[in-house]
Scaffold this motif. Structure first.
Motif, PDB file in Angstrom:
ATOM      1  N   VAL A  16       0.848  -1.190   0.000  1.00 56.48           N
ATOM      2  CA  VAL A  16       0.000   0.000   0.000  1.00 56.48           C
ATOM      3  C   VAL A  16       0.885   1.241   0.000  1.00 56.48           C
ATOM      4  N   LYS A  42      -4.370  -3.366   6.477  1.00 53.73           N
ATOM      5  CA  LYS A  42      -4.806  -2.469   5.397  1.00 53.73           C
ATOM      6  C   LYS A  42      -6.154  -1.860   5.737  1.00 53.73           C
ATOM      7  N   ALA A  43      -7.077  -2.677   6.240  1.00 51.32           N
ATOM      8  CA  ALA A  43      -8.397  -2.175   6.611  1.00 51.32           C
ATOM      9  C   ALA A  43      -8.285  -1.113   7.708  1.00 51.32           C
ATOM     10  N   TRP A  44      -7.430  -1.340   8.696  1.00 52.43           N
ATOM     11  CA  TRP A  44      -7.237  -0.373   9.782  1.00 52.43           C
ATOM     12  C   TRP A  44      -6.664   0.933   9.231  1.00 52.43           C
ATOM     13  N   GLU A  46      -6.901   2.132   6.196  1.00 51.49           N
ATOM     14  CA  GLU A  46      -7.931   2.810   5.411  1.00 51.49           C
ATOM     15  C   GLU A  46      -8.919   3.526   6.334  1.00 51.49           C
ATOM     16  N   LYS A  47      -9.364   2.836   7.376  1.00 50.31           N
ATOM     17  CA  LYS A  47     -10.334   3.392   8.319  1.00 50.31           C
ATOM     18  C   LYS A  47      -9.815   4.670   8.965  1.00 50.31           C
ATOM     19  N   GLY A  49      -7.544   6.716   7.622  1.00 49.08           N
ATOM     20  CA  GLY A  49      -7.106   7.693   6.633  1.00 49.08           C
ATOM     21  C   GLY A  49      -5.605   7.733   6.390  1.00 49.08           C
ATOM     22  N   SER A  52      -4.965   5.683   1.075  1.00 51.65           N
ATOM     23  CA  SER A  52      -6.128   5.966   0.254  1.00 51.65           C
ATOM     24  C   SER A  52      -6.972   4.698   0.139  1.00 51.65           C
ATOM     25  N   THR A  53      -8.279   4.869   0.065  1.00 50.74           N
ATOM     26  CA  THR A  53      -9.154   3.703  -0.100  1.00 50.74           C
ATOM     27  C   THR A  53      -9.249   3.281  -1.554  1.00 50.74           C
ATOM     28  N   GLN A  54      -8.652   4.054  -2.465  1.00 47.02           N
ATOM     29  CA  GLN A  54      -8.691   3.739  -3.890  1.00 47.02           C
ATOM     30  C   GLN A  54      -7.325   3.332  -4.401  1.00 47.02           C
ATOM     31  N   GLN A  55      -6.764   2.290  -3.808  1.00 47.07           N
ATOM     32  CA  GLN A  55      -5.437   1.822  -4.226  1.00 47.07           C
ATOM     33  C   GLN A  55      -5.584   0.518  -4.985  1.00 47.07           C
ATOM     34  N   ASP A  57      -4.264  -3.221  -5.897  1.00 47.82           N
ATOM     35  CA  ASP A  57      -3.581  -4.294  -5.183  1.00 47.82           C
ATOM     36  C   ASP A  57      -2.291  -4.573  -5.940  1.00 47.82           C
TER      37      ASP A  57
END
Length: 61
Positions: A16, A42-44, A46-47, A49, A52-55, A57
């Motif tokens: 990421v 990764k989820a943590w 994203e949560k 900030g 970015s949530t638009q990455q 893989d």
């Protein structure tokens, strides 16, 4: 009685890109740096900030 000679399988790591400064494994990093994390990490990130949530893989493969 059974013995386990092999190590537990390692979780798949996802690369990421940081959206802001973050400390990972004790190392200070800046926005734009790349790190490899588990899906839960990764989820943590994203949560909160941190990434970015638009990455895409970009995991090894």
């Amino acid at each position: 009685m059974s013995t386990k000679n092999s190590a537990a399988p390692q979780p798949e790591l996802i690369e990421v890109v940081l959206a802001k400064a973050h400390t990972h494994k004790g190392q200070p990093l800046k926005a734009g740096d790349k790190i490899k994390v588990t899906a839960d990490q990764k989820a943590w990130l994203e949560k909160h900030g941190v990434i970015s949530t638009q990455q895409e893989d970009v995991s090894n493969g």
